[in-house]
Motif scaffolding. Structure first.
Motif, PDB file in Angstrom:
ATOM      1  N   GLU A  11       0.836  -1.206   0.000  1.00 24.95           N
ATOM      2  CA  GLU A  11       0.000   0.000   0.000  1.00 24.95           C
ATOM      3  C   GLU A  11       0.868   1.253   0.000  1.00 24.95           C
ATOM      4  O   GLU A  11       0.587   2.224  -0.715  1.00 24.95           O
ATOM      5  N   ARG A  12       1.947   1.235   0.814  1.00 26.89           N
ATOM      6  CA  ARG A  12       2.842   2.391   0.840  1.00 26.89           C
ATOM      7  C   ARG A  12       3.561   2.553  -0.500  1.00 26.89           C
ATOM      8  O   ARG A  12       3.754   3.678  -0.980  1.00 26.89           O
ATOM      9  N   TYR A  13       3.973   1.438  -1.107  1.00 26.86           N
ATOM     10  CA  TYR A  13       4.611   1.506  -2.421  1.00 26.86           C
ATOM     11  C   TYR A  13       3.669   2.162  -3.432  1.00 26.86           C
ATOM     12  O   TYR A  13       4.079   3.033  -4.210  1.00 26.86           O
ATOM     13  N   GLN A  14       2.417   1.744  -3.440  1.00 30.06           N
ATOM     14  CA  GLN A  14       1.456   2.305  -4.384  1.00 30.06           C
ATOM     15  C   GLN A  14       1.268   3.801  -4.170  1.00 30.06           C
ATOM     16  O   GLN A  14       1.161   4.571  -5.131  1.00 30.06           O
ATOM     17  N   ARG A  15       1.239   4.218  -2.904  1.00 32.19           N
ATOM     18  CA  ARG A  15       1.078   5.648  -2.625  1.00 32.19           C
ATOM     19  C   ARG A  15       2.290   6.430  -3.138  1.00 32.19           C
ATOM     20  O   ARG A  15       2.137   7.509  -3.733  1.00 32.19           O
ATOM     21  N   VAL A  16       3.486   5.913  -2.920  1.00 32.13           N
ATOM     22  CA  VAL A  16       4.683   6.603  -3.412  1.00 32.13           C
ATOM     23  C   VAL A  16       4.695   6.615  -4.937  1.00 32.13           C
ATOM     24  O   VAL A  16       5.020   7.633  -5.560  1.00 32.13           O
ATOM     25  N   ARG A  17       4.330   5.489  -5.556  1.00 33.57           N
ATOM     26  CA  ARG A  17       4.302   5.438  -7.016  1.00 33.57           C
ATOM     27  C   ARG A  17       3.321   6.469  -7.579  1.00 33.57           C
ATOM     28  O   ARG A  17       3.608   7.126  -8.583  1.00 33.57           O
ATOM     29  N   ALA A  18       2.176   6.631  -6.920  1.00 31.84           N
ATOM     30  CA  ALA A  18       1.208   7.633  -7.355  1.00 31.84           C
ATOM     31  C   ALA A  18       1.790   9.045  -7.224  1.00 31.84           C
ATOM     32  O   ALA A  18       1.573   9.906  -8.093  1.00 31.84           O
ATOM     33  N   ALA A  19       2.547   9.291  -6.144  1.00 27.50           N
ATOM     34  CA  ALA A  19       3.164  10.601  -5.957  1.00 27.50           C
ATOM     35  C   ALA A  19       4.252  10.851  -7.001  1.00 27.50           C
ATOM     36  O   ALA A  19       4.413  11.976  -7.497  1.00 27.50           O
ATOM     37  N   VAL A  20       4.994   9.797  -7.344  1.00 24.49           N
ATOM     38  CA  VAL A  20       6.008   9.911  -8.395  1.00 24.49           C
ATOM     39  C   VAL A  20       5.342  10.259  -9.722  1.00 24.49           C
ATOM     40  O   VAL A  20       5.780  11.156 -10.454  1.00 24.49           O
ATOM     41  N   ASP A  21       4.279   9.559 -10.052  1.00 23.20           N
ATOM     42  CA  ASP A  21       3.573   9.796 -11.310  1.00 23.20           C
ATOM     43  C   ASP A  21       3.033  11.225 -11.367  1.00 23.20           C
ATOM     44  O   ASP A  21       3.137  11.903 -12.403  1.00 23.20           O
ATOM     45  N   ALA A  22       2.456  11.684 -10.270  1.00 18.51           N
ATOM     46  CA  ALA A  22       1.890  13.026 -10.229  1.00 18.51           C
ATOM     47  C   ALA A  22       2.988  14.083 -10.382  1.00 18.51           C
ATOM     48  O   ALA A  22       2.805  15.090 -11.079  1.00 18.51           O
ATOM     49  N   GLU A  32       6.178   7.028 -16.799  1.00 18.43           N
ATOM     50  CA  GLU A  32       6.946   5.807 -17.054  1.00 18.43           C
ATOM     51  C   GLU A  32       8.433   6.073 -17.265  1.00 18.43           C
ATOM     52  O   GLU A  32       9.238   5.142 -17.277  1.00 18.43           O
ATOM     53  N   ASP A  33       8.815   7.337 -17.397  1.00 18.38           N
ATOM     54  CA  ASP A  33      10.229   7.678 -17.554  1.00 18.38           C
ATOM     55  C   ASP A  33      10.943   7.854 -16.222  1.00 18.38           C
ATOM     56  O   ASP A  33      12.143   8.152 -16.188  1.00 18.38           O
ATOM     57  N   VAL A  34      10.224   7.694 -15.119  1.00 17.58           N
ATOM     58  CA  VAL A  34      10.820   7.818 -13.779  1.00 17.58           C
ATOM     59  C   VAL A  34      10.694   6.484 -13.054  1.00 17.58           C
ATOM     60  O   VAL A  34       9.587   6.020 -12.768  1.00 17.58           O
ATOM     61  N   THR A  35      11.819   5.864 -12.753  1.00 13.37           N
ATOM     62  CA  THR A  35      11.852   4.590 -12.033  1.00 13.37           C
ATOM     63  C   THR A  35      11.761   4.830 -10.536  1.00 13.37           C
ATOM     64  O   THR A  35      12.428   5.716  -9.996  1.00 13.37           O
ATOM     65  N   LEU A  36      10.938   4.045  -9.878  1.00 12.30           N
ATOM     66  CA  LEU A  36      10.883   4.050  -8.416  1.00 12.30           C
ATOM     67  C   LEU A  36      11.681   2.853  -7.915  1.00 12.30           C
ATOM     68  O   LEU A  36      11.307   1.707  -8.161  1.00 12.30           O
ATOM     69  N   LEU A  37      12.793   3.139  -7.242  1.00 17.83           N
ATOM     70  CA  LEU A  37      13.665   2.090  -6.718  1.00 17.83           C
ATOM     71  C   LEU A  37      13.431   1.951  -5.218  1.00 17.83           C
ATOM     72  O   LEU A  37      13.858   2.798  -4.429  1.00 17.83           O
ATOM     73  N   PRO A  38      12.780   0.889  -4.767  1.00 15.81           N
ATOM     74  CA  PRO A  38      12.586   0.683  -3.326  1.00 15.81           C
ATOM     75  C   PRO A  38      13.905   0.285  -2.667  1.00 15.81           C
ATOM     76  O   PRO A  38      14.586  -0.626  -3.144  1.00 15.81           O
TER      77      PRO A  38
END
Length: 248
Positions: A11-22, A32-38
């Protein structure tokens, strides 16, 4: 009504991914040009497995021994990739050459030689970022921006190291102007290296931004944000920089 803070790692990953996308969309960029590296440092491998079950395949670790241990515990997941993002001592080059898919903290010819030797023996190649000390802090590893081109020129002699870009950690603290200046220095260095025919590599990647500043990093051109706490939860405060800059 206040939003409920997410408790599960997915759930936290999804929230961060949404913030990255925004953040990417606000900057006029494609998400899609920004990678999220946990970054799973100090956290149990079970959390890595949980994210992998949802399709996350690349994870970052600061310390080689911790990354190696988690790699050895997940050999049943052949598509799982590890990015080593912390300072590397030459005596650990053999381990990185064995299992890592990326190394994001190259800052010396000495380390490059050690990696090249071990990679040649393993018959492997390795994607690397050159680490830039964009804040000028003595406690940090990485090269000052003005010294990076010289290393980039020397790396043309290393066949097993694929230079793909630059990595930096901005100055800590709430002053966004100071943080932005760090990211802009690296963005300008990227532009210089893209035009430098003597520099090894492509320099298409900028690994900038962590839990507290990734949105600003994306605005400044980051293509990879390294997020630990916002995904995996809080860690003891002393770990935040210790894992990037161990005592010399």
């Amino acid at each position: 009504m206040a939003m409920t803070e997410p408790t599960g790692v997915w759930e936290r990953y999804q929230r961060v991914r949404a913030a990255v996308d925004a953040a990417a969309e606000r900057a006029g960029r494609r998400p899609e040009d920004v990678t999220l590296l946990p970054v799973s440092k100090t956290k149990p491998v079970e959390l890595v497995r949980e994210l992998h079950a949802h399709g996350v395949t690349t994870f970052g670790e600061n310390k080689v021994q911790e990354a190696l241990g988690k790699h050895e515990q997940t050999t049943d997941l052949p598509d799982l990739r590890w990015a080593v993002i912390g300072h590397l001592q030459t005596n650990k080059a053999r381990d990185v050459a064995r299992f890592a898919a990326e190394f994001q903290a190259l800052d010396s010819v000495k380390v490059a030689r050690a990696l090249e030797k071990r990679l040649q023996a393993e018959g492997r190649s390795l994607d690397v970022h050159l680490q830039v000390n964009s804040s000028g802090e003595e406690s940090k590893f990485g090269l000052p921006p003005e010294e990076v081109p010289a290393l980039a020129h020397e790396l043309t002699a290393f066949d097993s190291l694929r230079v793909v870009g630059l990595m930096t950690l901005a100055a800590p603290g709430p002053d966004t102007a100071v943080v932005r200046a760090c990211f802009e220095r690296v963005r300008e260095l990227q532009r210089r290296l893209l035009d430098d025919d003597r520099a090894a590599g492509s320099y298409t990647q900028l690994s900038m931004g962590m839990s507290g500043d990734f949105e600003l990093a994306i605005e400044c051109g980051s293509t990879c944000v390294r997020v630990g706490t916002a995904i995996f939860g809080e860690r003891p405060p002393q770990n935040d920089y210790q894992h990037y800059w161990p005592e010399r």
